[in-house]
Design an enzyme around this catalytic site. Structure first.
Site, mmCIF file in Angstrom:
data_model
loop_
_atom_site.group_PDB
_atom_site.id
_atom_site.type_symbol
_atom_site.label_atom_id
_atom_site.label_comp_id
_atom_site.label_asym_id
_atom_site.label_seq_id
_atom_site.Cartn_x
_atom_site.Cartn_y
_atom_site.Cartn_z
ATOM 1 N N TYR A 139 35.975 31.972 47.000
ATOM 2 C CA TYR A 139 35.811 30.622 46.229
ATOM 3 C C TYR A 139 37.027 30.375 45.853
ATOM 4 O O TYR A 139 37.809 30.080 44.392
ATOM 5 C CB TYR A 139 34.922 31.088 44.979
ATOM 6 N N GLU A 173 43.516 26.760 43.470
ATOM 7 C CA GLU A 173 44.905 26.698 43.519
ATOM 8 C C GLU A 173 45.870 27.936 43.224
ATOM 9 O O GLU A 173 46.824 28.292 43.923
ATOM 10 C CB GLU A 173 45.645 25.530 42.495
ATOM 11 N N HIS A 227 44.789 30.992 44.147
ATOM 12 C CA HIS A 227 44.881 31.672 45.508
ATOM 13 C C HIS A 227 45.777 31.095 46.486
ATOM 14 O O HIS A 227 46.560 31.680 47.256
ATOM 15 C CB HIS A 227 43.406 31.816 46.094
ATOM 16 N N MET A 267 43.393 29.144 36.102
ATOM 17 C CA MET A 267 42.471 29.032 37.186
ATOM 18 C C MET A 267 41.764 30.322 37.523
ATOM 19 O O MET A 267 42.590 31.507 37.570
ATOM 20 C CB MET A 267 43.094 28.607 38.417
ATOM 21 N N SER A 268 40.383 30.280 37.620
ATOM 22 C CA SER A 268 39.449 31.556 38.067
ATOM 23 C C SER A 268 38.125 30.882 38.866
ATOM 24 O O SER A 268 37.577 29.948 38.483
ATOM 25 C CB SER A 268 39.225 32.004 36.567
ATOM 26 N N ARG A 296 35.561 32.090 38.360
ATOM 27 C CA ARG A 296 34.568 32.145 37.273
ATOM 28 C C ARG A 296 34.607 31.001 36.588
ATOM 29 O O ARG A 296 33.525 30.795 35.667
ATOM 30 C CB ARG A 296 34.723 33.452 36.352
HETATM 31 P P1 AMP Z 1 40.440 37.025 43.119
HETATM 32 O O1 AMP Z 1 39.602 36.381 44.096
HETATM 33 O O2 AMP Z 1 39.947 36.456 41.766
HETATM 34 O O3 AMP Z 1 40.105 38.531 43.344
HETATM 35 O O4 AMP Z 1 41.759 36.869 43.077
HETATM 36 C C1 AMP Z 1 42.697 37.189 44.221
HETATM 37 C C2 AMP Z 1 44.150 37.179 43.916
HETATM 38 O O5 AMP Z 1 44.350 35.932 43.385
HETATM 39 C C3 AMP Z 1 44.662 38.002 42.757
HETATM 40 O O6 AMP Z 1 45.827 38.505 43.300
HETATM 41 C C4 AMP Z 1 44.552 37.160 41.650
HETATM 42 O O7 AMP Z 1 45.522 37.471 40.587
HETATM 43 C C5 AMP Z 1 45.257 35.980 42.213
HETATM 44 N N1 AMP Z 1 44.722 34.956 41.331
HETATM 45 C C6 AMP Z 1 43.483 34.588 40.715
HETATM 46 N N2 AMP Z 1 43.830 33.502 39.961
HETATM 47 C C7 AMP Z 1 44.891 33.011 39.861
HETATM 48 C C8 AMP Z 1 45.566 31.992 38.955
HETATM 49 N N3 AMP Z 1 45.105 31.207 38.591
HETATM 50 N N4 AMP Z 1 47.168 32.072 39.464
HETATM 51 C C9 AMP Z 1 47.547 32.981 40.318
HETATM 52 N N5 AMP Z 1 46.868 33.705 40.908
HETATM 53 C C10 AMP Z 1 45.469 34.007 40.764
#
Ligand code: AMP
Length: 283
Positions: free
Chosen positions: A34, A37, A39, A186-187, A189
């Site tokens: 999902y 920006e 990622h 950004m997340s 979630r």
């Molecule tokens: P996730 O898909 O949430 O497991 O995140 C995958 C990678 O993207 C991890 O290294 C996270 O820390 C990074 N990430 C998630 N959100 C952000 C963000 N807003 N800014 C920078 N990196 C992010």
């Protein structure tokens, strides 16, 4: 080579064998998909540093606790593939749970001490799940460089420790948190938030920035800063605090007085959505 999604370990390995034989460097970005920006910033940096960029998209059941959002976590592979490929990704590894954890799977990787506080305390077993899957992914991809976001600061520092302790020959890069224009980190979630919750959520970054300002003005006492952040967040009626904490960046242990580099981290629920954010301060 054409951009590709693979689901099987043998396919991933056979493609990467050729890439390595051609003396190309490999950059790797593990994700749960999902993509946003945040990622994409990691993927673009990997593309600048490396000849070939691999990302994984895998919602890792091991890092979710009972009652957490494993089943609801958003999944959208073809949407993600378009975004990833447009931003410099060459290969997506999107395995099934069975491919990663076949029957009989019984080996786990655990980094001690660094997971005692912050999300480690609120989510028992979470980081054991993260370090186990990242170890497997590192062994599968064998990247030269791997990219993580400061958004998940505790995760990034735990992985750095693991890479040093277990002698992975991988350079870890931790990139800045990418934010919406109102400051919300950004997340994936964030998609769970309803309109009111979304409007309330920027209180996290606002409070962290206000604490930083206090530190600039000379405040060093961690308890006072925690109380100050807590008060600011509580002004938002929809915010339900999980933790507000300040830890030494060296060992992720709570500090009494801020000196050197410290991580100020918060986790707050808005309805059933748990959001995290943090900033690093240095005095
Ligand atoms: P996730 O898909 O949430 O497991 O995140 C995958 C990678 O993207 C991890 O290294 C996270 O820390 C990074 N990430 C998630 N959100 C952000 C963000 N807003 N800014 C920078 N990196 C992010």
């Amino acid at each position: 080579m054409a951009k590709k999604i693979v689901h099987r370990i043998y396919e991933l390995r056979s493609i990467l064998r050729e890439i390595r034989a051609a003396q190309k460097t490999i950059g790797f970005v593990p994700t749960m998909g999902y993509l946003h920006e945040g990622h994409l910033s990691l993927i673009r940096q990997a593309g600048k540093d490396c000849d070939f960029v691999v990302i994984s998209i895998f919602v890792n059941p091991l890092q979710f606790g009972a009652g957490e959002d494993y089943a609801e976590y958003p999944r959208a592979l073809s949407r993600d593939a378009k975004l990833a490929f447009a931003n410099g990704c060459d290969l997506i590894f999107a395995p099934t749970v069975k491919e990663m954890y076949p029957q009989g799977f019984a080996t786990f990787v655990e980094v001690e001490r660094l997971s005692e506080h912050l999300c480690g305390a609120s989510r028992p077993g979470h980081f054991r799940g993260v370090t186990t899957v990242v170890t497997k992914l590192f062994n599968l991809v064998e990247p030269d460089h791997a990219y993580f976001g400061q958004k998940d600061a505790q995760q990034a520092f735990i992985i750095k420790r693991m890479v040093a302790d277990l002698n992975f020959d991988i350079t870890i890069h931790i990139l800045p948190t990418v934010r919406e224009t109102d400051g919300l980190a950004m997340s994936s979630r964030n998609t769970y938030l309803n309109q009111k919750e979304r409007q309330a959520a920027p209180v996290l970054y606002r409070s962290l920035c206000a604490a930083k300002e206090k530190i600039t003005q000379g405040e060093r006492d961690a308890a006072s800063l925690i109380a100050y952040i807590t008060k600011l967040i509580k002004q938002e009626p929809l915010a339900d605090i999980d933790y507000v904490n300040i830890v030494d960046l060296e060992n992720l242990q709570p500090c009494k007085k801020i000196s050197g580099k410290a991580l100020i981290a918060v986790a707050v629920r808005f309805g059933s959505t748990r959001l995290i954010d943090n900033i690093i301060v240095e005095v």
